[in-house]
Design a protein around this motif. Structure first.
Motif, PDB file in Angstrom:
ATOM      1  N   MET A 135      -5.903   0.190   8.389  1.00 56.49           N
ATOM      2  CA  MET A 135      -7.300  -0.251   8.411  1.00 56.49           C
ATOM      3  C   MET A 135      -8.087   0.442   9.516  1.00 56.49           C
ATOM      4  SD  MET A 135      -6.549  -4.286   7.592  1.00 56.49           S
ATOM      5  CE  MET A 135      -8.174  -4.856   8.041  1.00 56.49           C
ATOM      6  N   GLU A 136      -7.426   0.755  10.623  1.00 54.43           N
ATOM      7  CA  GLU A 136      -8.084   1.461  11.724  1.00 54.43           C
ATOM      8  C   GLU A 136      -8.373   2.922  11.374  1.00 54.43           C
ATOM      9  OE1 GLU A 136      -5.706   1.122  15.185  1.00 54.43           O
ATOM     10  OE2 GLU A 136      -5.930  -1.052  15.351  1.00 54.43           O
ATOM     11  N   THR A 137      -7.671   3.463  10.384  1.00 50.66           N
ATOM     12  CA  THR A 137      -7.794   4.893  10.059  1.00 50.66           C
ATOM     13  C   THR A 137      -8.492   5.135   8.729  1.00 50.66           C
ATOM     14  OG1 THR A 137      -5.537   4.827   9.152  1.00 50.66           O
ATOM     15  CG2 THR A 137      -5.794   5.566  11.429  1.00 50.66           C
ATOM     16  N   GLY A 138      -9.296   4.150   8.277  1.00 50.43           N
ATOM     17  CA  GLY A 138     -10.149   4.400   7.119  1.00 50.43           C
ATOM     18  C   GLY A 138      -9.784   3.696   5.833  1.00 50.43           C
ATOM     19  N   GLN A 143      -6.874  -2.326  -0.086  1.00 49.70           N
ATOM     20  CA  GLN A 143      -5.970  -1.226  -0.402  1.00 49.70           C
ATOM     21  C   GLN A 143      -4.750  -1.231   0.512  1.00 49.70           C
ATOM     22  OE1 GLN A 143      -6.832   0.489  -3.146  1.00 49.70           O
ATOM     23  NE2 GLN A 143      -4.734   1.243  -3.066  1.00 49.70           N
ATOM     24  N   ALA A 144      -4.945  -1.570   1.782  1.00 47.09           N
ATOM     25  CA  ALA A 144      -3.809  -1.644   2.714  1.00 47.09           C
ATOM     26  C   ALA A 144      -2.829  -2.726   2.271  1.00 47.09           C
ATOM     27  CB  ALA A 144      -4.313  -1.928   4.127  1.00 47.09           C
ATOM     28  N   PHE A 203      -2.215   9.956  -4.244  1.00 42.55           N
ATOM     29  CA  PHE A 203      -3.364   9.734  -5.133  1.00 42.55           C
ATOM     30  C   PHE A 203      -4.448   8.912  -4.434  1.00 42.55           C
ATOM     31  CE2 PHE A 203      -5.248   6.540  -8.027  1.00 42.55           C
ATOM     32  CZ  PHE A 203      -6.072   7.378  -8.782  1.00 42.55           C
ATOM     33  N   TYR A 204      -4.039   7.846  -3.755  1.00 36.78           N
ATOM     34  CA  TYR A 204      -5.006   6.992  -3.048  1.00 36.78           C
ATOM     35  C   TYR A 204      -5.688   7.752  -1.918  1.00 36.78           C
ATOM     36  CZ  TYR A 204      -3.135   2.801  -5.355  1.00 36.78           C
ATOM     37  OH  TYR A 204      -2.770   1.860  -6.272  1.00 36.78           O
ATOM     38  N   ILE A 411       1.714 -12.469   1.982  1.00 33.15           N
ATOM     39  CA  ILE A 411       1.965 -12.018   3.350  1.00 33.15           C
ATOM     40  C   ILE A 411       1.064 -10.836   3.689  1.00 33.15           C
ATOM     41  CG2 ILE A 411       3.661 -10.878   4.838  1.00 33.15           C
ATOM     42  CD1 ILE A 411       5.813 -12.574   3.381  1.00 33.15           C
ATOM     43  N   SER A 412       0.989  -9.863   2.776  1.00 35.61           N
ATOM     44  CA  SER A 412       0.188  -8.658   3.017  1.00 35.61           C
ATOM     45  C   SER A 412      -1.292  -8.994   3.135  1.00 35.61           C
ATOM     46  CB  SER A 412       0.405  -7.650   1.878  1.00 35.61           C
ATOM     47  OG  SER A 412       1.762  -7.276   1.781  1.00 35.61           O
ATOM     48  N   CYS A 413      -1.787  -9.848   2.238  1.00 33.36           N
ATOM     49  CA  CYS A 413      -3.198 -10.225   2.278  1.00 33.36           C
ATOM     50  C   CYS A 413      -3.503 -11.085   3.504  1.00 33.36           C
ATOM     51  CB  CYS A 413      -3.585 -10.977   1.007  1.00 33.36           C
ATOM     52  SG  CYS A 413      -3.614  -9.919  -0.461  1.00 33.36           S
ATOM     53  N   GLY A 414      -2.533 -11.861   3.939  1.00 26.89           N
ATOM     54  CA  GLY A 414      -2.718 -12.641   5.156  1.00 26.89           C
ATOM     55  C   GLY A 414      -2.870 -11.761   6.372  1.00 26.89           C
ATOM     56  N   ILE A 415      -2.106 -10.667   6.412  1.00 30.50           N
ATOM     57  CA  ILE A 415      -2.205  -9.740   7.554  1.00 30.50           C
ATOM     58  C   ILE A 415      -3.532  -8.977   7.520  1.00 30.50           C
ATOM     59  CG2 ILE A 415      -1.198  -7.678   8.624  1.00 30.50           C
ATOM     60  CD1 ILE A 415       1.535  -8.622   7.547  1.00 30.50           C
TER      61      ILE A 415
END
Length: 451
Positions: A135-138, A143-144, A203-204, A411-415
């Motif tokens: 998230m810090e790098t764009g 997506q993260a 691709f992303y 878990i991923s969405c919580g972070i």
């Protein structure tokens, strides 16, 4: 159409597990214990004898002991912070690439998969480092989270994993494959999963125009290797048993005084964690607790992790032995033969069935519910036994990418702080379905594997 008592016992077994775990919402270990007892009741007057014999047979397998070792290994690696040092090495190597943190997310998940074998553990451990970094790098927060959840399945599709232990412990599976055969084949199919995720990441990166990290954010590779190279010692623990039990070294040993029995006695799922533990204790000795209180706290954490895993594994092995003794494998073979489905239809049917079940259930529960029957279905249409195990593990590894019940997604969405529902369609169409298709191609023999 013949439906033998072994199939009826299996239906009662899986039905009770689903009811107890999903409807009553009790612990999976309880479900496995009662389901085992129910299968034993199908033996009629021989139920007490079946109960005792299945208990002895189930608890004597290496698949029942190895989770203890792997839980201890994972706890030691966490305590000694070895994963963080491995990620530092990856960062120094790939950080200068566009979207470098995303590539590291894939490879770090693969590393965790080799160690923890857990989708949720992968999502939490790797995500806590790479999601904020991305998230810090764009990268956008959705997506993260998507990439972290999609990568988390590597905790199941790479050896060793809890699901792999379960499959090797099932009597109807162990009768056809050795640990060494399965380990190498699962490692190969897991590499397909890594390659696919790297392609999706590429691709992303192009789609979202992600740039490389600033030079000051990437440590020197030479300096990082000089300081942290010893972290790579854990891979020695993986490679030694593999070299001794597969390939030209194993062939030489079988022909020498060591003999075929000596090679067969080297159980990979026992020796891999033992050797890694020794390596971690040596490499991370300065990070270990220095006081009595520190060791008490560490052992307390370890015991909690152990008691979350050990009962499930033990009762699953006992249930498998009880099903085998009542003729489950024989009855499935007869039933599938009478159905007369083609090879392609059978493989596709297995893939669809697993993907439907692994959504509401976690990978371990899906393996216990469907592992033996899917293995036998694949084997009976000509899929080599070791490949059948690897294909099944690749299918259940989608647990991290199938909404709405996957813990890895939450878990991923919580972070990341993203909306869970925003991730569902992308995970399904960019990760779950393509990976299931790769598994089908492997089962059909179109994609080659080492076996």
């Amino acid at each position: 159409m013949t439906i033998g008592i072994g199939i009826w016992a299996f239906l009662a077994y899986i039905g009770f597990i689903l009811f107890w775990n999903l409807i009553i919402k009790r612990k999976l270990a309880e479900a496995m214990m009662f389901a085992w007892l129910i299968v034993c009741l199908f033996h009629g007057f021989a139920a007490p004898d079946a109960l005792w014999k299945s208990f002895l047979a189930g608890t004597r397998t290496s698949s029942c002991l190895s989770p203890i070792l792997f839980v201890g290994m994972a706890a030691l690696m966490e305590e000694t912070q070895i994963i963080g040092r491995l990620i530092d090495i990856l960062n120094s190597l790939l950080g200068r690439l566009k979207g470098g943190p995303a590539y590291i997310s894939v490879l770090a998940s693969a590393l965790m998969g080799l160690i923890s074998g857990s989708t949720a553990a992968n999502a939490a451990t790797v995500g806590s480092i790479t999601i904020p970094w991305m998230m810090e790098t764009g990268w956008g927060k959705d997506q993260a989270a998507i990439m972290n959840s999609g990568n988390a399945g590597l905790g199941v599709s790479l050896p060793p994993s809890t699901s792999m232990f379960l499959m090797l412990g099932f009597a109807d599976v162990a009768a056809y494959v050795t640990t060494g055969e399965v380990y190498l084949t699962v490692l190969t199919t897991g590499c397909y999963g890594i390659l696919y995720r790297l392609l999706v990441t590429h691709f992303y990166i192009r789609k979202y125009h992600i740039e490389a990290l600033a030079e000051e954010q990437v440590p020197s590779f030479r300096k990082t290797i000089q300081e942290k190279w010893s972290s790579l010692i854990i891979f020695v623990g993986v490679m030694i048993p593999l070299f001794l039990t597969t390939g030209p070294v194993a062939v030489f040993l079988r022909k020498s005084a060591f003999g075929a029995r000596g090679v067969k006695a080297i159980d990979i799922i026992i020796w891999v964690p033992v050797l890694i533990i020794l390596g971690v204790l040596f490499e991370g000795r300065k990070y270990l607790p220095k006081s009595k209180q520190g060791w008490i706290k560490f052992c307390g954490t370890l015991s909690k992790k152990f008691f979350n895993v050990a009962p499930i594994i033990m009762f699953a092995m006992c249930g498998s032995e009880a099903l085998s003794s009542i003729g489950f494998g024989r009855d499935v073979s007869i039933f599938m033969g009478e159905l007369g489905l083609s090879r392609v239809l059978t493989i596709v049917l297995v893939a669809v069935l697993v993907e439907c079940v692994v959504g509401p259930l976690n990978a371990s529960a899906a393996t216990m519910a469907l592992g033996p029957v899917c293995f036998l279905c694949l084997k009976n249409v000509g899929v080599p036994p070791a490949v059948a195990v690897a294909v099944f593990l690749m299918l259940v590894s989608n647990q991290g990418a199938i909404p709405p019940s996957s813990s890895a997604i939450y878990i991923s969405c919580g972070i990341s702080g993203s909306d869970v529902t925003e991730t569902f369609s992308t995970l399904l169409f960019h990760y779950a379905i393509p990976i299931a298709c790769i598994a089908v191609l492997i089962a059909l023999g179109i994609l080659p594997v080492l076996a």
